[in-house]
Write a protein that holds these residues in place. Structure first.
Motif, PDB file in Angstrom:
ATOM      1  N   TYR A 152      -7.808   3.214   8.718  1.00  0.00           N
ATOM      2  CA  TYR A 152      -7.921   2.320   7.560  1.00  0.00           C
ATOM      3  C   TYR A 152      -8.463   3.002   6.315  1.00  0.00           C
ATOM      4  CZ  TYR A 152      -6.405  -1.686  10.190  1.00  0.00           C
ATOM      5  OH  TYR A 152      -5.624  -2.563  10.896  1.00  0.00           O
ATOM      6  N   SER A 189      -2.862  -2.407   6.340  1.00  0.00           N
ATOM      7  CA  SER A 189      -2.984  -1.156   5.598  1.00  0.00           C
ATOM      8  C   SER A 189      -3.079   0.057   6.520  1.00  0.00           C
ATOM      9  CB  SER A 189      -4.186  -1.218   4.651  1.00  0.00           C
ATOM     10  OG  SER A 189      -5.356  -1.434   5.386  1.00  0.00           O
ATOM     11  N   SER A 190      -2.933  -0.172   7.827  1.00  0.00           N
ATOM     12  CA  SER A 190      -2.978   0.973   8.737  1.00  0.00           C
ATOM     13  C   SER A 190      -1.562   1.366   9.143  1.00  0.00           C
ATOM     14  CB  SER A 190      -3.792   0.606   9.978  1.00  0.00           C
ATOM     15  OG  SER A 190      -3.382   1.384  11.069  1.00  0.00           O
ATOM     16  N   GLU A 231      -3.098  -0.754  -7.447  1.00  0.00           N
ATOM     17  CA  GLU A 231      -3.128  -1.183  -6.057  1.00  0.00           C
ATOM     18  C   GLU A 231      -1.700  -1.356  -5.553  1.00  0.00           C
ATOM     19  OE1 GLU A 231      -4.601  -5.117  -3.609  1.00  0.00           O
ATOM     20  OE2 GLU A 231      -3.819  -5.282  -5.618  1.00  0.00           O
ATOM     21  N   SER A 251     -10.243   1.578   2.950  1.00  0.00           N
ATOM     22  CA  SER A 251      -9.258   0.611   2.462  1.00  0.00           C
ATOM     23  C   SER A 251      -9.397   0.161   1.006  1.00  0.00           C
ATOM     24  CB  SER A 251      -9.237  -0.623   3.342  1.00  0.00           C
ATOM     25  OG  SER A 251      -8.165  -1.456   2.897  1.00  0.00           O
ATOM     26  N   LEU A 259      -0.382  -7.917   0.824  1.00  0.00           N
ATOM     27  CA  LEU A 259      -0.468  -6.865   1.833  1.00  0.00           C
ATOM     28  C   LEU A 259      -0.989  -7.437   3.143  1.00  0.00           C
ATOM     29  CD1 LEU A 259      -0.247  -3.760   2.275  1.00  0.00           C
ATOM     30  CD2 LEU A 259      -2.688  -3.684   1.861  1.00  0.00           C
ATOM     31  N   TRP A 299      -7.388  -1.357  -0.785  1.00  0.00           N
ATOM     32  CA  TRP A 299      -6.819  -2.689  -1.020  1.00  0.00           C
ATOM     33  C   TRP A 299      -7.835  -3.778  -0.722  1.00  0.00           C
ATOM     34  CZ3 TRP A 299      -3.706   0.973   1.741  1.00  0.00           C
ATOM     35  CH2 TRP A 299      -2.670   1.509   0.961  1.00  0.00           C
ATOM     36  N   TYR A 331      -7.500   5.475   3.272  1.00  0.00           N
ATOM     37  CA  TYR A 331      -6.273   5.882   2.594  1.00  0.00           C
ATOM     38  C   TYR A 331      -6.630   7.039   1.696  1.00  0.00           C
ATOM     39  CZ  TYR A 331      -2.022   5.320  -0.281  1.00  0.00           C
ATOM     40  OH  TYR A 331      -0.843   5.509  -0.949  1.00  0.00           O
TER      41      TYR A 331
END
Lengths: 161, 1012
Positions: free
Chosen positions: B240, A126-127, A79, B247, A123, B249, B242
């Motif tokens: 969003y 994430s975009s 991750e 996502s 984090l 994460w 990946y």
């Protein structure tokens, strides 16, 4: 959590450091020295994880730069490896095929963008699109302020202060 | 994108510097420039100030000190305009850490920015607090940050920052987030649609549930919902995903949060989750794109740990094992590494050992991988999966690897090999083979514990003795052998060499000459072992061999005047004894069996690895040893030390008759008749100075003494803390509480307390008058410890805050509890931790002193004579400068005394005092009232009488002067438990003890020390 982020060149020059856990100045230098020794000496085709003082350091090399993040033993290594890549992609989009020189001369941007990606060693976003939007909005605010400061009335105000 | 010209020019200049020296000159010039400009506020436009602060950050990154500019960076935070404010915030959070005092100056501005209306300012302030906020921030800002996080009028941009900012504040002070109202809010937050806010909130949740899962149980189904939403790719915006994965994460975080809930009760939630997990396990394929592969496997590995945690149905478990088996054989190093790591975790789950064993050869291949990270994992896994059935193969692989392994791994390797050989030896001779090979191949990395242990086994197993002796003899034929090999073979041949007498090359005189050849190659501390062996060889020579006797006596004669006390004493004693005939036989009779106890090696391995929670070491320690290696009957050793040293004839031996009797008991009957149980220390006593190396809790201190027995006369401190009358507990304390405390007074991490169920470790960091300790409470047993209570009884001069300790510690879990310490004023009082827990129905409690003592607030400081003497003269006399003649001092050589001072951070400044018998020292003391205060000390010793000295201590504060003087005095008079082994016992004890006890009786300082 990520305890610190370290960008270091193949020659061992530090390009960015960000500490989320409290380290004194002395400890910081020691960590940088020790870790660059370990990581720069690792050969290619090895795994991206190094066990170090009860922590794990996840690193990845992009051209001449090593991106390193130090995490806890039980954290998810892959991750974090992809957080590194995520950061590189964002930098790449912002600078337009980013290279080490961009990060040297615009190191402040690199710090600023990192703050949009991570907070408290976690984090935040994430975009890539969202981050790009925020960063360019802030660039505009700085730009506008600069213009304002450069306007005639402001120069007069400064001169007569 | 526009830059700052001045900044770019500076960076170019630096890049053009040919060498480090040129760079330093350029940096110094720039720093000078910046300093001048900062002083002249008038010409400093906001733009320039901003530019300079950026430059400082750059210079800081180059590794130069920019402390002078911290204030400027912090002051920019309160600039009215965004560009300057932004620079202030970013640079401050890079240059400072949470412990900097300057940060407090900014709290108000930061708070105003957080509660203000300007969204961009809010973001900057939240980012700073999230990155470097400390306890002060947690206390004053948490409610404001919570408000922002749940506000409906705030944009996601602000709320996601607020979530992580709150996470930081919670980490700094868990009380900052009030559980009562917040659990419901937290659950609502998980319904969030914006994935940025949801990601941050889930990170916050992970921290909250790790602390208290019960309060947040309503969040459990929501986490499963999030996973379902992502797994089905419902309502996930393109940005969003990946590399095509919704996502990854957020998926990882949601699964991480679920691992903190012990089980999932609700059947429908459980079913839904298992469906998702099943999908992840089955649906993750290896693809070409590295990033996609990494992301999908990040999710897969998290799913694996969740499955293990939930202890799912057998079928799902075997899927996991199959997957891991696949992973450890792939070429991709990351996946292989993680495969090995997770397989080791898998060992914790029962029933899979047999399946994992099938992969043994594959794992051994990884032990030869070019990547040290992978080799480490492979070693840990092999260590974890070893049992009686595969021990031979695994240990032999480890031995083979030992010759090629890098130095950094050899010590760990040899320790692990030794432990496995001990636990799972199919037969004892194999065990002896392994250890001797280990010493032969990696002697430098074989600690004393390892060879002490093999000697114990040989001593306790008669069948083994001839074999061990002939093996030891074989190794002596090698041309160059390691010193440890000399020691172990000398010991074994001394005891059992006579069993080989009929074999060629093994007559006593032959053994003597081959051993004596090695003597020039070994170091002084090992010589006593050889002397003992010579004496034993002589004793076993029947009928006496005058030739041999002559040679041995010549050696004893030679060492009679040796400068080393231990060698000298043995030489003299053996020489005299060897003339005594029958008495000689009695005193030098074979060593009795050792009582059984936990292997000090395993304990050592646990200590080494106590960071690795899941490490195989922990698991190893739980398992039963094989039946092959059972020592003599387990017996409780009385707490008091044995009254004798075997080879000693000096005055401490009060009843030589009974002693000789007990020693010469034939093996095996010892536990039945002998009132003088030999202490487990026999071996280390015999080896005298060698035992110094053994770690606390190792061979020399590993006594099973019941708590009540702490009160032996010289154990003043121990008995004061654990008053016998208050005993509710019947557990045996492992190690000596007082010794552990004394050791911790001089170092910053170690074990504070240990019994069969719990180990309390401590780790401390000291900065000025602040200290941060972390208590590690580790449950060693397989049942939970309940009613756990830890209360701090603080003395008046310390401010102490202990984070709450959970009521229950789950089996084999470790909880950490930070303890913040602030020193208000100088004092020698000690804080006490009142600790108790229940094991089954058994209530155990202990009062433990916390090593937050005076010397922890000292910072060593070396002064030159130009600095020292003006200060010394400025302190004119009482009460700032106190002088005292101290009598009854423990006799110490000057270098030893210097070491003692340095060990409690009072730094000796060599060469300042013209008289070589005097010591001058300096240090800085920190407390809230005194601030940083310089302390000076001078010790004038009398070379004619080492038991007295004159001491002068001075500082700018009368209390400090007095307390420091008393503190130093305590250390000079009392004998700290930990270092007792340093004093050669038979010689020094009778001399040293009477005066020090006399001092204890009438010296107020020493009496205080006793009362503590």
């Amino acid at each position: 959590m990520i305890h610190f982020v370290l960008l270091v060149s193949r020659q061992g020059k530090v390009r960015l450091t960000k500490w989320y856990s409290p380290y004194t100045q002395k400890e910081r230098s020691k960590v940088i020295r020790e870790l660059s020794g370990v990581i720069l000496n690792r050969g290619p085709k090895l795994c991206n994880f190094v066990e170090w003082r009860g922590y794990k350091v996840v690193y990845k090399r992009y051209a001449s730069l090593y991106f390193c993040m130090c995490i806890d033993q039980e954290d998810n290594e892959l991750e974090v490896l992809e957080i590194i890549h995520h950061y590189v992609e964002i930098l790449d989009r912002y600078f337009g095929s980013v290279c080490e020189l961009d990060l040297i001369f615009h190191f402040h941007k690199a710090y600023y963008i990192l703050d949009e990606l991570l907070i408290a060693g976690e984090l935040q976003e994430s975009s890539k699109k969202t981050i790009a939007r925020i960063v360019s909005a802030h660039d505009q605010v700085v730009e506008a302020a600069k213009e304002e400061a450069g306007s005639i009335s402001n120069i007069i105000a400064q001169a007569t202060k | 994108m526009t830059g700052m010209r001045g900044l770019s020019v500076f960076i170019s200049d630096i890049r053009n510097c040919q060498n480090k020296e040129a760079e330093r000159l350029r940096v110094d010039k720039e720093l000078g420039n910046i300093r001048t400009c900062f002083k002249n506020e008038k010409v400093l436009t906001p733009y320039k100030k901003k530019k300079y602060v950026w430059k400082m950050l750059y210079i800081h990154m180059l590794g130069y000190d920019v402390d002078f500019g911290h204030m400027e960076a912090v002051s920019l935070i309160s600039a009215p305009k965004y560009p300057e404010k932004q620079v202030g915030y970013i640079v401050t959070s890079c240059l400072l850490n949470e412990n900097h005092d300057f940060l407090r100056l900014a709290i108000n501005t930061v708070r105003n920015d957080i509660i203000g209306r300007n969204e961009t300012f809010q973001c900057l302030a939240l980012t700073l607090v999230g990155n470097i906020g400390g306890r002060d921030f947690a206390e004053s800002l948490a409610p404001d940050v919570q408000k922002l996080l749940i506000s409906s009028s705030c944009r996601p941009l602000v709320r996601k920052k607020a979530a992580l900012c709150l996470l930081r504040l919670f980490r700094k002070n868990p009380d900052a987030v009030n559980v009562d109202g917040w659990a419901d809010r937290m659950a609502q937050l998980l319904d969030e649609r914006d994935l940025g806010v949801l990601t941050s909130s889930t990170s916050l949740l992970v921290a909250l549930v790790s602390n208290n899962h019960e309060a947040y149980s309503s969040c459990l189904p929501k986490c499963v919902k999030i996973l379902e939403r992502l797994a089905r790719n419902q309502d996930v915006p393109q940005e969003y995903t990946y590399y095509g994965i919704p996502s990854p994460w957020l998926q990882v975080k949601a699964m991480r949060a679920l691992q903190y809930f012990p089980t999932i009760e609700d059947p429908s939630t459980r079913k839904a989750l298992f469906e998702v997990l099943q999908r992840i396990l089955m649906g993750t394929d290896v693809v070409k794109n590295v990033n996609k592969n990494n992301a999908s496997h990040a999710v897969l590995f998290e799913a694996l740990s969740l499955v293990m945690h939930l202890d799912a149905e057998k079928e799902m478990m075997s899927q996991c094992v199959a997957l891991l088996g696949k992973f450890i054989s792939v070429r991709e190093p990351n996946i292989r590494y993680l495969g090995l790591e997770n397989m080791t975790r898998m060992l914790m789950v029962t029933d899979v050992q047999d399946i994992i064993k099938k992969h043994q050869s594959q794992i051994i291949t990884s032990l030869k991988d070019p990547d040290i990270s992978i080799r480490r994992r492979a070693l840990d896994l092999l260590y974890g999966m070893c049992d009686v059935s595969n021990a031979k193969d695994i240990v032999e692989e480890l031995l083979q690897y030992l010759s090629t392994a890098e130095f950094s791994m050899r010590e760990e390797l040899s320790l692990k090999a030794a432990i496995l050989a001990e636990k799972f030896a199919p037969d004892l001779s194999w065990y002896v083979d392994v250890i001797l090979q280990l010493i032969d191949k990696a002697g430098d990395f074989v600690s004393d514990d390892i060879w002490f242990r093999v000697v114990q086994f040989v001593t306790n197993n008669e069948d083994l003795q001839p074999y061990a002796a002939s093996k030891a003899r074989e190794y002596l034929d090698k041309i160059a052998i390691h010193e440890t090999m000399v020691k172990v073979s000398a010991y074994i041949l001394g005891e059992y060499g006579h069993l080989l007498a009929r074999q060629p090359g093994c007559s006593p005189s032959e053994l003597f000459s081959i051993l004596h050849e090695k003597l020039p190659t070994i170091s002084t501390p090992s010589i006593p072992i050889l002397l003992s062996t010579y004496a034993k060889l002589l004793m076993h020579t029947q009928p006496p061999d005058p030739e041999l006797q002559k040679k041995v006596w010549a050696v004893f004669k030679k060492y009679e005047s040796c400068i080393d006390v231990e060698i000298q004493q043995r030489a003299v004693e053996y020489f005299e004894l060897s003339k005594k005939g029958a008495a000689f036989m009695d005193v030098l009779a074979e060593m009795p069996k050792f009582p059984e106890r936990q292997s000090s090696l395993i304990k050592k391995a646990e200590d080494v690895e106590d960071t690795a929670d899941q490490s195989a070491i922990k698991l190893r320690a739980q398992q039963q040893p094989s039946n092959a290696l059972v020592l003599a009957d387990p017996q409780l050793v009385s707490g008091a030390p044995p009254p004798l040293k075997v080879p000693s004839v000096s005055g401490s031996m009060q009843d030589p008759q009974s002693v000789a009797r007990s020693i010469s008991q034939p093996n095996g009957t010892l536990s039945n008749v002998d009132p003088h149980n030999p202490s487990p220390d026999l071996l280390s006593d015999l080896l005298g100075p060698l035992a110094i190396e053994a770690p606390p809790g190792g061979v020399s201190t590993d006594q099973h003494s019941p708590i009540g027995a702490e009160g032996v006369p010289d154990d003043v401190d121990g008995s004061a803390i654990v008053p016998v009358g208050e005993q509710t507990n019947t557990v045996e304390v492992i190690g000596n509480i007082a010794e552990r405390f004394h050791a911790l007074c001089l170092k910053d991490s170690g074990v504070l307390y240990e019994d069969p169920y719990i180990q309390i470790g401590i780790k401390a960091e000291w900065r000025g008058h602040h200290g941060r300790l972390v208590l590690f409470l580790g449950n060693k047993s397989t049942s939970p410890l309940t009613s756990v209570q830890a209360i701090i009884l603080p003395p008046a001069h310390l401010k102490l805050e202990l984070s709450p300790v959970p009521d229950t510690i789950p089996p084999r879990a470790q909880v950490q509890s930070p303890l913040e310490v602030m020193n208000i004023r100088p004092s020698r009082d000690v804080a006490v931790l009142d600790f108790s827990y229940k094991f089954g129905t058994n209530m155990v409690s202990a009062k433990l002193r916390i090593p937050a003592v005076l010397n922890k607030f000292l910072q060593p400081l070396q002064l030159t004579s130009e600095e020292f003497f003006p200060q010394w003269r400025a302190l004119s006399g009482p009460p700032l400068k106190l002088q005292e003649v101290v009598r009854g001092v423990r006799p110490l050589a000057l270098p030893e005394m210097a070491n003692l001072f340095n060990s409690f951070r009072v730094m000796i400044c060599p060469g300042l005092d013209p008289n070589p018998n005097n010591l001058v020292a300096s240090t800085t003391f920190y407390s809230e009232i005194t601030g940083a205060m310089l302390c000076l000390a001078r010790i004038e010793t009398d070379p004619a009488d080492r038991t007295q000295l004159r001491m002068t201590v001075g500082s700018g504060d009368p209390t400090l002067t007095f307390e420091l003087k008393e503190f130093i005095k305590e250390h000079l008079i009392t004998i700290p438990m930990g270092s007792r082994a340093l004093v050669p016992a038979p010689v020094a004890a009778p001399v040293a003890q009477p005066p020090s006890q006399a001092a204890l009786a009438d010296d107020p300082g020493a009496m205080l020390a006793g009362l503590l």
